[in-house]
Scaffold this motif. Structure first.
Motif, short mmCIF file in Angstrom:
data_model
loop_
_atom_site.label_atom_id
_atom_site.label_comp_id
_atom_site.label_asym_id
_atom_site.label_seq_id
_atom_site.Cartn_x
_atom_site.Cartn_y
_atom_site.Cartn_z
N VAL A 243 -8.03 -11.11 2.92
CA VAL A 243 -7.74 -11.16 4.37
C VAL A 243 -6.33 -10.68 4.64
O VAL A 243 -6.09 -9.93 5.60
CB VAL A 243 -7.94 -12.60 4.89
N ALA A 244 -5.39 -11.04 3.79
CA ALA A 244 -4.00 -10.62 3.97
C ALA A 244 -3.87 -9.11 3.83
O ALA A 244 -3.17 -8.44 4.61
CB ALA A 244 -3.10 -11.33 2.95
N VAL A 245 -4.56 -8.55 2.84
CA VAL A 245 -4.51 -7.10 2.64
C VAL A 245 -5.19 -6.38 3.81
O VAL A 245 -4.69 -5.35 4.29
CB VAL A 245 -5.16 -6.72 1.30
N GLU A 246 -6.30 -6.91 4.28
CA GLU A 246 -6.97 -6.28 5.42
C GLU A 246 -6.08 -6.33 6.67
O GLU A 246 -6.10 -5.40 7.48
CB GLU A 246 -8.30 -6.98 5.69
N ARG A 247 -5.31 -7.40 6.80
CA ARG A 247 -4.38 -7.47 7.93
C ARG A 247 -3.31 -6.38 7.82
O ARG A 247 -2.94 -5.75 8.81
CB ARG A 247 -3.73 -8.87 7.96
N ALA A 248 -2.83 -6.15 6.61
CA ALA A 248 -1.84 -5.09 6.40
C ALA A 248 -2.44 -3.71 6.68
O ALA A 248 -1.78 -2.84 7.27
CB ALA A 248 -1.31 -5.16 4.97
N ILE A 249 -3.68 -3.50 6.28
CA ILE A 249 -4.34 -2.22 6.52
C ILE A 249 -4.53 -2.01 8.02
O ILE A 249 -4.36 -0.89 8.53
CB ILE A 249 -5.68 -2.16 5.78
N ALA A 250 -4.87 -3.07 8.75
CA ALA A 250 -5.01 -2.95 10.21
C ALA A 250 -3.68 -2.53 10.83
O ALA A 250 -3.65 -1.74 11.78
CB ALA A 250 -5.48 -4.29 10.80
N THR A 251 -2.58 -3.02 10.28
CA THR A 251 -1.26 -2.62 10.77
C THR A 251 -1.03 -1.13 10.54
O THR A 251 -0.49 -0.43 11.39
CB THR A 251 -0.16 -3.43 10.06
N MET A 252 -1.46 -0.63 9.38
CA MET A 252 -1.31 0.81 9.11
C MET A 252 -2.07 1.64 10.13
O MET A 252 -1.57 2.66 10.62
CB MET A 252 -1.81 1.12 7.70
N TRP A 253 -3.29 1.23 10.45
CA TRP A 253 -4.09 1.98 11.43
C TRP A 253 -3.47 1.89 12.83
O TRP A 253 -3.53 2.85 13.59
CB TRP A 253 -5.52 1.45 11.46
N ASP A 254 -2.88 0.75 13.16
CA ASP A 254 -2.31 0.57 14.50
C ASP A 254 -0.95 1.25 14.66
O ASP A 254 -0.59 1.68 15.75
CB ASP A 254 -2.15 -0.93 14.80
N ARG A 255 -0.20 1.35 13.55
CA ARG A 255 1.19 1.82 13.65
C ARG A 255 1.49 2.98 12.69
O ARG A 255 2.61 3.15 12.24
CB ARG A 255 2.13 0.64 13.37
N TYR A 256 0.48 3.78 12.40
CA TYR A 256 0.64 4.85 11.40
C TYR A 256 1.72 5.85 11.78
O TYR A 256 2.29 6.53 10.93
CB TYR A 256 -0.69 5.57 11.18
N GLU A 257 1.99 6.01 13.09
CA GLU A 257 2.98 7.00 13.53
C GLU A 257 4.42 6.50 13.32
O GLU A 257 5.37 7.28 13.42
CB GLU A 257 2.76 7.35 15.01
N GLU A 258 4.59 5.23 12.99
CA GLU A 258 5.92 4.66 12.79
C GLU A 258 6.37 4.83 11.34
O GLU A 258 5.54 4.91 10.43
CB GLU A 258 5.92 3.17 13.16
N PRO A 259 7.68 4.83 11.09
CA PRO A 259 8.19 4.91 9.72
C PRO A 259 8.11 3.55 9.01
O PRO A 259 9.13 2.89 8.72
CB PRO A 259 9.64 5.37 9.91
N LEU A 260 6.89 3.10 8.75
CA LEU A 260 6.68 1.78 8.17
C LEU A 260 7.21 1.71 6.75
O LEU A 260 6.91 2.57 5.92
CB LEU A 260 5.18 1.44 8.17
N SER A 261 7.96 0.67 6.46
CA SER A 261 8.45 0.45 5.10
C SER A 261 7.51 -0.51 4.37
O SER A 261 6.70 -1.21 5.00
CB SER A 261 9.86 -0.13 5.13
N LEU A 262 7.64 -0.56 3.05
CA LEU A 262 6.84 -1.51 2.27
C LEU A 262 7.13 -2.93 2.69
O LEU A 262 6.22 -3.77 2.77
CB LEU A 262 7.11 -1.32 0.78
#
Length: 265
Positions: free
Chosen positions: A3-22
């Motif tokens: 569930v935690a990893v799926e939450r992180a993946i949802a963040t990638m899909w929602d904010r992919y245009e941002e310079p997301l750090s690890l």
């Protein structure tokens, strides 16, 4: 942890245009970045950074098909600061440059061809085959017409040209001739809609995958695949799957269909 990893993946899909750090991605999973990276790789087969890159390129494919934005505008919209980096990664992953991918799609040359596609396969990278991998794929609960693409890849990510590929018009057996080494076998099942769905809306009905297989010289290997629905943990498929129909792969009862030249890079 899933569930935690799926939450992180949802963040990638929602904010992919941002310079997301690890650190930022791990924080959405409420885990330390070191533990998060290990759990993420165990569940998805790749790192968070690679997953985010695949998401960005997948979104770029959609923008190329569904908008008239320039390639430069799209590269910035999906989080790249360098057009050159975006173009080289897109080309390596999809097997076409962004402009050529758009041109092929608009010319209707990325749509699955009609008729039977089942037939022999060939090596797509010019390598010398040394062993035969025999396999089957079954599709529980799927009665509609489908086309199945089965490919062999060096990495777990379905990108670039498969070293060997088989195309089937339904569940059954396939053979792949492969050089010696470690291979991932991946399959995608697409609905053969009539009329076909727009390319940007075409998503696999089912996918199938193997564990890492060691193919040895002059030793036959076998794999049995079962189709399953996509989950949030599955990476998007980057290569232009229907385009494999036009890549010189032999068709049942016919000669290979060669992909026409398209102007653009």
């Amino acid at each position: 942890m899933q569930v935690a990893v799926e939450r992180a993946i949802a963040t990638m899909w929602d904010r992919y245009e941002e310079p997301l750090s690890l650190d930022e991605i791990a924080n959405t999973a409420i885990l330390s970045k070191f533990y998060f990276s290990r759990v993420f790789r165990n569940l998805t087969g790749t790192s968070p950074g690679r997953f985010l890159s695949v998401v960005r390129l997948h979104q770029a494919k959609s923008l190329l098909l569904e908008t008239d934005l320039s390639v430069t505008e799209i590269s910035y919209r999906v989080g790249y600061n360098s057009l050159g980096t975006f173009t080289s990664r897109f080309t390596r992953s999809v097997s076409h440059s962004p402009a050529r991918y758009r041109a092929l799609a608009r010319a209707g040359l990325l749509a699955p061809s009609g008729g039977s596609a089942t037939g022999p396969q060939q090596l797509l990278d010019g390598g010398r085959p040394t062993s035969v991998l025999e396999g089957t794929i079954r599709l529980p609960g799927t009665a509609q017409p489908v086309r199945i693409y089965v490919g062999a890849f060096r990495e777990s990510i379905v990108q670039g040209r498969p070293t060997a590929c088989a195309i089937l018009d339904g569940p059954g057996s396939f053979s792949l001739r492969l050089p010696e080494g470690a291979w991932y076998i991946r399959a995608a099942v697409l609905a053969m809609d009539d009329p076909p769905s727009p390319l940007g809306q075409r998503r696999p009905l089912l996918v199938a995958s193997s564990q890492l297989l060691n193919v040895r010289r002059d030793q036959d290997t076998r794999v049995d695949l079962t189709g399953r629905p996509l989950t949030p943990l599955d990476l998007p498929i980057l290569l232009a799957l229907p385009e494999l129909d036009f890549s010189g792969l032999p068709k049942a009862g016919g000669a290979p269909f060669e992909l026409p030249a398209i102007t653009g890079t």
